[in-house]
Design a protein around this motif. Structure first.
Motif, short mmCIF file in Angstrom:
data_model
loop_
_atom_site.label_atom_id
_atom_site.label_comp_id
_atom_site.label_asym_id
_atom_site.label_seq_id
_atom_site.Cartn_x
_atom_site.Cartn_y
_atom_site.Cartn_z
N HIS A 125 0.84 -1.20 0.00
CA HIS A 125 0.00 0.00 0.00
C HIS A 125 0.87 1.25 0.00
N ALA A 126 1.93 1.23 0.81
CA ALA A 126 2.83 2.37 0.88
C ALA A 126 3.60 2.57 -0.42
N LEU A 127 3.98 1.47 -1.07
CA LEU A 127 4.67 1.58 -2.35
C LEU A 127 3.79 2.24 -3.41
N ILE A 128 2.51 1.85 -3.44
CA ILE A 128 1.60 2.45 -4.41
C ILE A 128 1.36 3.92 -4.07
N ASP A 129 1.22 4.24 -2.80
CA ASP A 129 1.10 5.65 -2.41
C ASP A 129 2.32 6.44 -2.86
N ARG A 130 3.49 5.85 -2.73
CA ARG A 130 4.73 6.50 -3.15
C ARG A 130 4.71 6.76 -4.65
N ALA A 131 4.25 5.76 -5.41
CA ALA A 131 4.18 5.92 -6.87
C ALA A 131 3.14 6.96 -7.26
N ARG A 132 2.00 6.96 -6.58
CA ARG A 132 0.95 7.94 -6.89
C ARG A 132 1.48 9.37 -6.68
N ALA A 133 2.19 9.56 -5.59
CA ALA A 133 2.71 10.90 -5.28
C ALA A 133 3.71 11.35 -6.34
N ALA A 134 4.58 10.45 -6.77
CA ALA A 134 5.58 10.81 -7.77
C ALA A 134 4.95 11.06 -9.13
N LEU A 135 4.04 10.19 -9.55
CA LEU A 135 3.45 10.32 -10.88
C LEU A 135 2.49 11.49 -10.97
N ALA A 136 1.96 11.93 -9.85
CA ALA A 136 1.07 13.09 -9.87
C ALA A 136 1.78 14.35 -10.35
N GLU A 137 3.12 14.33 -10.33
CA GLU A 137 3.89 15.49 -10.77
C GLU A 137 4.08 15.52 -12.29
N VAL A 138 3.73 14.43 -12.98
CA VAL A 138 3.89 14.38 -14.43
C VAL A 138 2.74 15.16 -15.08
N PRO A 139 3.02 16.12 -15.96
CA PRO A 139 1.95 16.90 -16.59
C PRO A 139 1.00 16.01 -17.40
N ASP A 140 -0.28 16.32 -17.32
CA ASP A 140 -1.32 15.64 -18.11
C ASP A 140 -1.29 14.12 -17.89
N LEU A 141 -1.03 13.72 -16.67
CA LEU A 141 -1.13 12.30 -16.29
C LEU A 141 -2.26 12.16 -15.29
N GLU A 142 -3.17 11.24 -15.55
CA GLU A 142 -4.35 11.04 -14.71
C GLU A 142 -4.21 9.73 -13.93
N LEU A 143 -4.28 9.83 -12.60
CA LEU A 143 -4.30 8.64 -11.75
C LEU A 143 -5.73 8.16 -11.64
N VAL A 144 -5.94 6.87 -11.83
CA VAL A 144 -7.29 6.30 -11.93
C VAL A 144 -7.56 5.39 -10.73
N GLY A 145 -8.80 5.42 -10.24
CA GLY A 145 -9.20 4.53 -9.16
C GLY A 145 -9.22 5.24 -7.82
N ASP A 146 -9.83 4.59 -6.84
CA ASP A 146 -9.93 5.15 -5.50
C ASP A 146 -8.55 5.15 -4.85
N PRO A 147 -8.08 6.32 -4.37
CA PRO A 147 -6.75 6.38 -3.79
C PRO A 147 -6.64 5.74 -2.41
N VAL A 148 -7.77 5.48 -1.75
CA VAL A 148 -7.76 4.95 -0.38
C VAL A 148 -8.39 3.57 -0.31
N HIS A 149 -9.63 3.45 -0.76
CA HIS A 149 -10.37 2.19 -0.67
C HIS A 149 -10.05 1.34 -1.91
N ARG A 150 -8.89 0.70 -1.85
CA ARG A 150 -8.38 0.01 -3.03
C ARG A 150 -7.58 -1.21 -2.62
N LEU A 151 -7.31 -2.05 -3.60
CA LEU A 151 -6.37 -3.14 -3.41
C LEU A 151 -4.99 -2.55 -3.11
#
Length: 371
Positions: A257-283
């Motif tokens: 879970h922490a690894l995916i949170d880490r990836a979400r935080a880093a990829l959120a900085e990429v312009p015009d990149l959309e993170l998909v799915g529930d950020p909390v209630h997820r696998l």
């Protein structure tokens, strides 16, 4: 020669065989080769191993052993489990979420003349439970299909919150969720796939709760097991892998879970990149994102050249070249899509390296296109 990627990040498609499964499989091959229906000594040996596998899976899923059956794949478990519910009642209509696995959609096509209904989801991929309950009350509905967690974007579904009419059973595709955390309990039939938790390929699990009206929808014996002569060593290895994965889950799930949170935080900085799915209630292990102006297959190939194995598009429809029905249902970009799924051995360095690579590759592709 088989080439293994330096960073395998496609665990949602298949986990490598768990060491516990490998050890059991090698031992069981010597004893579990005979027909478990026979009364001779080799047959009794095979029956003992099969019973042990069934009991172990049952304990892991908190069900009774006689409720557990083995199939040739997770897809087969979905087809048998879901269609078996409608076959038993004579009511062929199936209500389902708009983001179910393609195996569920293929089962609907098998009964295409019945009145099926797809219930929409919100932007995170969560189904509208009130709309689903209303759809389930329509005459002719024989089952409701709601997955435990989405194989493509990771969103968990509120299965335990469903308020479906009495007599309309709930089918739950749990393939993406088994071994990843606590499972919902308000279901009548469950399907899963051993390769998703580090068991051998070719082993599906079908669970039909006692008291559920179900019968085999296909030619053959009216039994939960797909075959009277299943792959006994593989079934036992699947059970061993699931036991091991659950024993490790208290450490593995939070780390992933922490690894995916880490990836979400880093990829959120990429312009015009959309993170998909529930950020909390997820696998805990799945992350999907879409990049504007970038083809998904081009991005996946470029990542593969750098040693990162990921998936693109829907894991179940990519081969058809059709847009992902899951991404369409949540209103996300259906192109430039990548699914990252971490495994038992994934480390922070794998995730950090992937995110740097995505940032560089996306910038390079857009630059070459003059964007």
């Amino acid at each position: 020669m088989t080439i293994i990627s330096a960073s395998y990040l496609d665990a949602a498609s298949a986990e490598p065989l768990h060491p516990a499964a490998r050890d059991v499989l090698e031992a069981a091959l010597a004893r579990g080769w005979a027909d478990p229906r026979r009364r001779h000594a080799p047959g009794r040996d095979a029956r003992l191993l099969l019973d042990n596998a069934r009991a172990a899976i049952a304990e892991c899923l908190e069900v009774d052993p006689e409720e557990v059956g083995f199939t040739a794949s997770g897809t087969s478990a979905v087809h048998r489990g879901l269609l078996g519910l409608t076959a038993s009642s004579g009511r062929g209509g199936i209500v389902h979420t708009a983001v179910e696995h393609s195996a569920v959609l293929h089962a609907l096509a098998w009964r295409e003349h019945d009145a099926h209904a797809a219930v929409g989801v919100d932007r995170t991929g969560r189904v509208d439970v009130e709309a689903l309950a209303a759809a389930a009350r329509v005459d002719g509905v024989g089952a409701v299909a709601v997955q435990a967690g989405n194989q493509e974007i990771g969103t968990l579904q509120p299965v335990d919150e469903l308020d479906v009419p009495a007599g309309v059973p709930v089918f739950m595709d749990a393939a993406a969720a088994v071994g990843r955390g606590p499972l919902p309990r308000r279901w009548s039939v469950l399907a899963a796939s051993a390769r998703k938790w580090g068991g051998p390929s070719g082993v599906g699990v079908l669970v039909v709760r006692r008291g559920t009206r179900w019968r085999n929808p296909f030619p053959g014996e009216d039994a939960v097991d797909e075959s009277p002569f299943p792959d006994v060593p593989a079934a036992l290895a699947a059970a061993a892998a699931l036991q091991a994965v659950l024993a490790e889950s208290a450490e593995t799930a939070p780390r992933q879970h922490a690894l995916i949170d880490r990836a979400r935080a880093a990829l959120a900085e990429v312009p015009d990149l959309e993170l998909v799915g529930d950020p909390v209630h997820r696998l805990p292990h799945v992350l999907t994102f879409s990049c504007l102006y970038v083809a998904g297959d081009e991005l996946v190939d470029a990542l593969a050249r750098r040693g990162y194995a990921v998936a693109s598009g829907s894991a179940c429809t990519a081969s058809t070249l059709e847009p992902s029905h899951v991404l369409a249902a949540v209103g996300a970009l259906t192109h430039g899509n990548v699914r990252v799924s971490v495994g038992r051995d994934t480390e922070e360095a794998d995730v950090d390296g992937l995110c740097r690579a995505v940032t560089e590759i996306v910038a390079d592709i857009r630059s070459r296109e003059g964007l």
